[in-house]
Design a protein around this motif. Structure first.
Motif, PDB file in Angstrom:
ATOM      1  N   GLN A  53      -0.131  16.498  -3.019  1.00  0.00           N
ATOM      2  CA  GLN A  53       1.228  16.584  -2.506  1.00  0.00           C
ATOM      3  C   GLN A  53       1.266  16.339  -1.005  1.00  0.00           C
ATOM      4  N   MET A  54       0.263  16.852  -0.303  1.00  0.00           N
ATOM      5  CA  MET A  54       0.194  16.600   1.136  1.00  0.00           C
ATOM      6  C   MET A  54       0.027  15.105   1.420  1.00  0.00           C
ATOM      7  N   PHE A  55      -0.819  14.456   0.626  1.00  0.00           N
ATOM      8  CA  PHE A  55      -0.987  13.011   0.775  1.00  0.00           C
ATOM      9  C   PHE A  55       0.311  12.280   0.450  1.00  0.00           C
ATOM     10  N   LEU A  56       1.038  12.744  -0.573  1.00  0.00           N
ATOM     11  CA  LEU A  56       2.295  12.100  -0.953  1.00  0.00           C
ATOM     12  C   LEU A  56       3.339  12.211   0.154  1.00  0.00           C
ATOM     13  N   VAL A  57       3.338  13.322   0.866  1.00  0.00           N
ATOM     14  CA  VAL A  57       4.308  13.510   1.945  1.00  0.00           C
ATOM     15  C   VAL A  57       3.971  12.630   3.147  1.00  0.00           C
ATOM     16  N   PHE A  58       2.698  12.539   3.486  1.00  0.00           N
ATOM     17  CA  PHE A  58       2.323  11.882   4.738  1.00  0.00           C
ATOM     18  C   PHE A  58       1.899  10.423   4.570  1.00  0.00           C
ATOM     19  N   CYS A  59       1.068  10.122   3.586  1.00  0.00           N
ATOM     20  CA  CYS A  59       0.463   8.795   3.502  1.00  0.00           C
ATOM     21  C   CYS A  59       1.481   7.653   3.372  1.00  0.00           C
ATOM     22  N   PRO A  60       2.381   7.641   2.358  1.00  0.00           N
ATOM     23  CA  PRO A  60       3.320   6.516   2.240  1.00  0.00           C
ATOM     24  C   PRO A  60       4.246   6.385   3.448  1.00  0.00           C
ATOM     25  N   ASN A  61       4.666   7.501   4.018  1.00  0.00           N
ATOM     26  CA  ASN A  61       5.589   7.438   5.157  1.00  0.00           C
ATOM     27  C   ASN A  61       4.905   6.927   6.420  1.00  0.00           C
ATOM     28  N   ILE A  62       3.654   7.319   6.636  1.00  0.00           N
ATOM     29  CA  ILE A  62       2.933   6.795   7.798  1.00  0.00           C
ATOM     30  C   ILE A  62       2.674   5.305   7.632  1.00  0.00           C
ATOM     31  N   LEU A  63       2.368   4.883   6.400  1.00  0.00           N
ATOM     32  CA  LEU A  63       2.179   3.448   6.157  1.00  0.00           C
ATOM     33  C   LEU A  63       3.471   2.671   6.408  1.00  0.00           C
ATOM     34  N   MET A  64       4.605   3.218   5.966  1.00  0.00           N
ATOM     35  CA  MET A  64       5.876   2.543   6.233  1.00  0.00           C
ATOM     36  C   MET A  64       6.193   2.541   7.721  1.00  0.00           C
ATOM     37  N   PHE A  65       5.821   3.599   8.415  1.00  0.00           N
ATOM     38  CA  PHE A  65       5.979   3.619   9.873  1.00  0.00           C
ATOM     39  C   PHE A  65       5.204   2.466  10.509  1.00  0.00           C
ATOM     40  N   LEU A  66       3.965   2.249  10.079  1.00  0.00           N
ATOM     41  CA  LEU A  66       3.166   1.139  10.606  1.00  0.00           C
ATOM     42  C   LEU A  66       3.787  -0.211  10.237  1.00  0.00           C
ATOM     43  N   SER A  70       0.829  -1.211   0.000  1.00  0.00           N
ATOM     44  CA  SER A  70       0.000   0.000   0.000  1.00  0.00           C
ATOM     45  C   SER A  70       0.862   1.260   0.000  1.00  0.00           C
ATOM     46  N   ALA A  71       1.954   1.240   0.768  1.00  0.00           N
ATOM     47  CA  ALA A  71       2.836   2.408   0.841  1.00  0.00           C
ATOM     48  C   ALA A  71       3.483   2.695  -0.510  1.00  0.00           C
ATOM     49  N   SER A  72       4.074   1.661  -1.120  1.00  0.00           N
ATOM     50  CA  SER A  72       4.725   1.868  -2.416  1.00  0.00           C
ATOM     51  C   SER A  72       3.699   2.183  -3.504  1.00  0.00           C
ATOM     52  N   GLY A  73       2.541   1.501  -3.463  1.00  0.00           N
ATOM     53  CA  GLY A  73       1.502   1.766  -4.459  1.00  0.00           C
ATOM     54  C   GLY A  73       0.939   3.164  -4.360  1.00  0.00           C
ATOM     55  N   SER A  74       0.705   3.623  -3.128  1.00  0.00           N
ATOM     56  CA  SER A  74       0.176   4.978  -2.948  1.00  0.00           C
ATOM     57  C   SER A  74       1.187   6.029  -3.397  1.00  0.00           C
ATOM     58  N   ALA A  75       2.477   5.795  -3.140  1.00  0.00           N
ATOM     59  CA  ALA A  75       3.502   6.749  -3.574  1.00  0.00           C
ATOM     60  C   ALA A  75       3.536   6.861  -5.096  1.00  0.00           C
ATOM     61  N   LEU A  76       3.506   5.711  -5.790  1.00  0.00           N
ATOM     62  CA  LEU A  76       3.532   5.737  -7.249  1.00  0.00           C
ATOM     63  C   LEU A  76       2.259   6.360  -7.820  1.00  0.00           C
ATOM     64  N   LEU A  77       1.113   5.989  -7.248  1.00  0.00           N
ATOM     65  CA  LEU A  77      -0.156   6.507  -7.747  1.00  0.00           C
ATOM     66  C   LEU A  77      -0.241   8.023  -7.581  1.00  0.00           C
ATOM     67  N   LEU A  78       0.101   8.516  -6.397  1.00  0.00           N
ATOM     68  CA  LEU A  78       0.041   9.952  -6.155  1.00  0.00           C
ATOM     69  C   LEU A  78       1.019  10.711  -7.045  1.00  0.00           C
ATOM     70  N   CYS A  79       2.200  10.118  -7.251  1.00  0.00           N
ATOM     71  CA  CYS A  79       3.182  10.765  -8.129  1.00  0.00           C
ATOM     72  C   CYS A  79       2.641  10.877  -9.552  1.00  0.00           C
ATOM     73  N   CYS A  80       2.000   9.814 -10.032  1.00  0.00           N
ATOM     74  CA  CYS A  80       1.435   9.850 -11.380  1.00  0.00           C
ATOM     75  C   CYS A  80       0.314  10.876 -11.479  1.00  0.00           C
ATOM     76  N   LEU A  81      -0.542  10.937 -10.478  1.00  0.00           N
ATOM     77  CA  LEU A  81      -1.642  11.895 -10.504  1.00  0.00           C
ATOM     78  C   LEU A  81      -1.129  13.330 -10.515  1.00  0.00           C
ATOM     79  N   ILE A  82      -0.047  13.557  -9.766  1.00  0.00           N
ATOM     80  CA  ILE A  82       0.472  14.925  -9.655  1.00  0.00           C
ATOM     81  C   ILE A  82       1.176  15.364 -10.923  1.00  0.00           C
ATOM     82  N   TYR A  83       2.025  14.510 -11.452  1.00  0.00           N
ATOM     83  CA  TYR A  83       2.904  14.935 -12.535  1.00  0.00           C
ATOM     84  C   TYR A  83       2.423  14.541 -13.935  1.00  0.00           C
TER      85      TYR A  83
END
Length: 663
Positions: A292-305, A266-279
């Motif tokens: 961008q806010m989701f890209l900063v927080f979501c993947p990192n919080i998931l990796m923290f978990l 989920s962390a890696s998928g969300s990072a790639l998906l958000l990056c594609c949506l943004i750019y």
């Protein structure tokens, strides 16, 4: 009729010159570890003068016991029978020459000859010890399968009538590694749990109530993937040893393991998906800012978990505390390095620009040194009083330095207090932060390195750090009339070389390298983060933060997406390999997590040190992106001569925002 084989060991009676020596008609049978009497006697009383009795092994002529000249000759008997074989001395005068053999061993099985010499007469007889009960240990022939986190039982039974009091030792060991790992030890009729290897302490136990029955099965609680392998139950009793092996085979994924896999994906998928949506897709600036806010927080919080779950399942305390702390604090650096930083206003902009990376440095230092203190505390008994006191003092100073910085920030920025006392406290706060790099290496050497290496570092490190002080470089720049960029490069190279030398010396002094090298990766990142703080400080003599620091989109993408992908793939690989093979790929996740974070920090540092070169690169990259967009959209609609450009985080807007902030 013929006698059975076990009876044919009966007395071989020989008559020599009229002296008849008697022994029983059948073999002697006794359990292992007990005592046995080998009868040998005559019917008539013999004179004591000149009487000699000799017991020997028939097969090897080994002297078991010798009675001569009215006393036992223990110095003549074979070493193995010392203090085990003796006669009934008070019965010799009555014609009883029986041998008493203690602590019966399996090797004692066989034939014994009793020879009696009396003046001119002699006689002998043969006695046999047969069916000595051997030490038999049985386990489980089938491989054991379990899911991670379950409790399992490894079977081990001692098939003998030996009581636990006569069992010298029972040990469970894991035998399929470079060295045998002690799981649990039973010795001197008690279980010695403290002697177990650290990974099995408080997880391995015997079934105490069944020990008198010869049951030494092992209960292993909360089984881990690293527990997979071959286990040996070894028993020592009566001078013998026997063992049985049990294999802990296939381990299935537990619910927590599946959760780790899902969270990492989920962390890696969300990072790639958000990056594609943004750019690639979105043209709405407000929408992109939210993404961008989701890209900063979501993947990192998931990796923290994910790292939290990994720590519960497999990781060591120091490993998961460091990784969890880093990913919990990563959004602070990403916000500071983001190209859209100028979208913030008011206190949000001020805090993000000036304090986010400082907060990460201080908070991460407190977190990792709390875990490091636990490791050091466990090693304190191994040091003498001086080094013990030095380690405690160093940790106390590190925590006080961080506390000073936190108090100063709360008082000045939140409480908005001023005055000469606050200024003095601010000076003290800056001084404590400046000495933290020195203290970090001192703590590392005193905790894991040799004491001699620690003393060398105490003398050399402060001198080396003074040599790369920013004021010293400023004086060199003025005398040599060098440009700022040259001195920045020299200073960065000096810092990198110094850290490389210190880490090299540190690694050479290690004995067990996995955990200490993991700590070295953490310390190197803290050192680089400290350099970033220094080089981006608004008061730093080589760099004016507000004017010169460019936000580079590729570096930001690497930090927000690439690092998350690398960490998630590494964690998934570690988890699968440990479950399938029982061994890890890298041994410590800090070997991957912190070096990748170091690369991100160094990239940010280089872009800050060389703003003109970075600006040229940004312009070139902007032109390439723009040309590709125009070419792609022209192919889709040939009548369109001007492509509609993405607004949110492209380089054009980045340059406009930078110009606006400078104005």
């Amino acid at each position: 009729s013929h006698l059975p084989n076990y009876v044919l060991i009966s007395v071989l009676l020989m008559i020599a010159n009229g002296l008849i020596v008697h022994s029983p008609s059948g073999p002697q049978v006794a359990p292992l570890g007990s005592s046995v009497v080998l009868p040998c006697y005559v019917d008539e009383l013999l004179p004591m003068e000149g009487l000699e009795v000799e017991w020997r092994r028939t097969d090897s002529e080994t002297l078991v016991h010798l009675y001569q000249d009215g006393e036992s000759r223990s110095e003549s008997q074979q070493q193995d029978y010392h203090d085990r074989a003796h006669l009934f001395t008070d019965q010799i005068q009555h014609g009883n020459f029986s041998l008493h053999l203690d602590n019966l061993k399996a090797e004692d099985e066989g034939r014994y000859t009793c020879k009696v010499y009396s003046q001119q007469d002699s006689g002998e007889t043969v006695v046999q010890i047969k069916h000595v009960e051997r030490l038999l240990v049985s386990g489980s022939d089938e491989s054991i399968s379990a899911s991670v986190g379950e409790d399992i039982t490894l079977n081990c039974s001692v098939d003998s009538h030996i009581t636990p009091e006569h069992i010298e030792e029972v040990s469970w060991r894991k035998t399929d590694e470079d060295r045998d790992v002690l799981v649990l030890l039973f010795q001197n009729n008690e279980t010695l749990s403290d002697s177990s290897d650290e990974r099995y302490r408080d997880r391995a136990e015997f079934f105490t109530a069944d020990i008198p029955k010869g049951n030494f099965s092992l209960r292993l609680k909360s089984v881990r993937t690293e527990d997979k392998g071959v286990y040996m139950c070894q028993v020592f009793a009566g001078g013998l040893s026997a063992n049985a092996t049990t294999k802990l085979g296939k381990l299935g994924f537990s619910v927590l393991h599946i959760m780790v896999l899902i969270v990492c994906i989920s962390a890696s998928g969300s990072a790639l998906l958000l990056c594609c949506l943004i750019y690639c897709r979105s043209d709405n600036k407000d929408t992109v800012f939210c993404l961008q806010m989701f890209l900063v927080f979501c993947p990192n919080i998931l990796m923290f978990l994910a790292f939290v779950l990994w720590g519960v399942l497999e990781g060591s305390l120091s490993e998961w505390v460091c990784c969890c702390a880093l990913y919990f604090l990563r959004p602070l650096m990403l916000l500071w390095a983001a190209p859209y930083i100028n979208e913030f206003t008011g206190i949000a902009y001020t805090w993000t620009v000036y304090y986010s990376y400082v907060a990460e440095y201080v908070a991460l230092t407190i977190a990792v040194y709390s875990a490091l203190f636990k490791s050091a505390f466990e090693k304190l008994p191994n040091y003498d009083e001086f080094y013990r006191a030095a380690i405690i003092v160093l940790f106390a100073v590190v925590f006080l330095c961080c506390l000073c910085k936190i108090i100063y920030f709360l008082v000045t920025e939140i409480g908005e207090k001023t005055g000469w006392i606050i200024k003095i406290f601010g000076l003290l706060s800056d001084m404590t932060i400046d000495i933290l790099p020195t203290l970090q290496y001192l703590v590392l050497f005193f905790t894991f390195g040799t004491t001699r290496g620690a003393l060398v570092i105490v003398v050399i490190l402060p001198v080396l750090l003074m040599m790369i002080n920013d004021k010293w470089f400023d004086r060199c720049r003025l005398r040599l009339d060098c440009s700022h960029s040259i001195m920045r490069t020299v200073m960065l190279i000096c810092k990198i070389v110094l850290n490389a030398v210190l880490i090299g010396v540190y690694i050479m002094t290690l004995e067990n390298k996995t955990d200490p090298i993991g700590w070295a990766c953490v310390i190197v990142f803290l050192q680089i983060l400290r350099v970033v703080m220094k080089f981006t400080d608004e008061d730093f003599i080589f760099l004016r933060f507000d004017q010169d620091f460019p936000r580079v989109v590729p570096v930001y993408v690497f930090g927000s997406v690439g690092v998350v992908l690398l960490s998630s793939v590494t964690l998934i690989t570690e988890l699968i390999l440990k479950t399938v093979k029982g061994n890890r790929m890298v041994g410590d996740l800090r070997f991957i997590v912190f070096p990748s974070e170091c690369f991100l920090a160094v990239s940010l540092l280089i872009s800050a040190m060389f703003p003109s070169a970075t600006a040229k690169y940004l312009q070139s990259w902007k032109n390439i992106v723009k040309s590709k967009q125009i070419s792609s959209r022209s192919q889709q609609n040939p009548n369109t001569t001007e492509a509609h450009e993405l607004k949110p985080l492209k380089i054009e807007d980045q340059d406009q925002d930078s110009a606006k902030s400078q104005t």
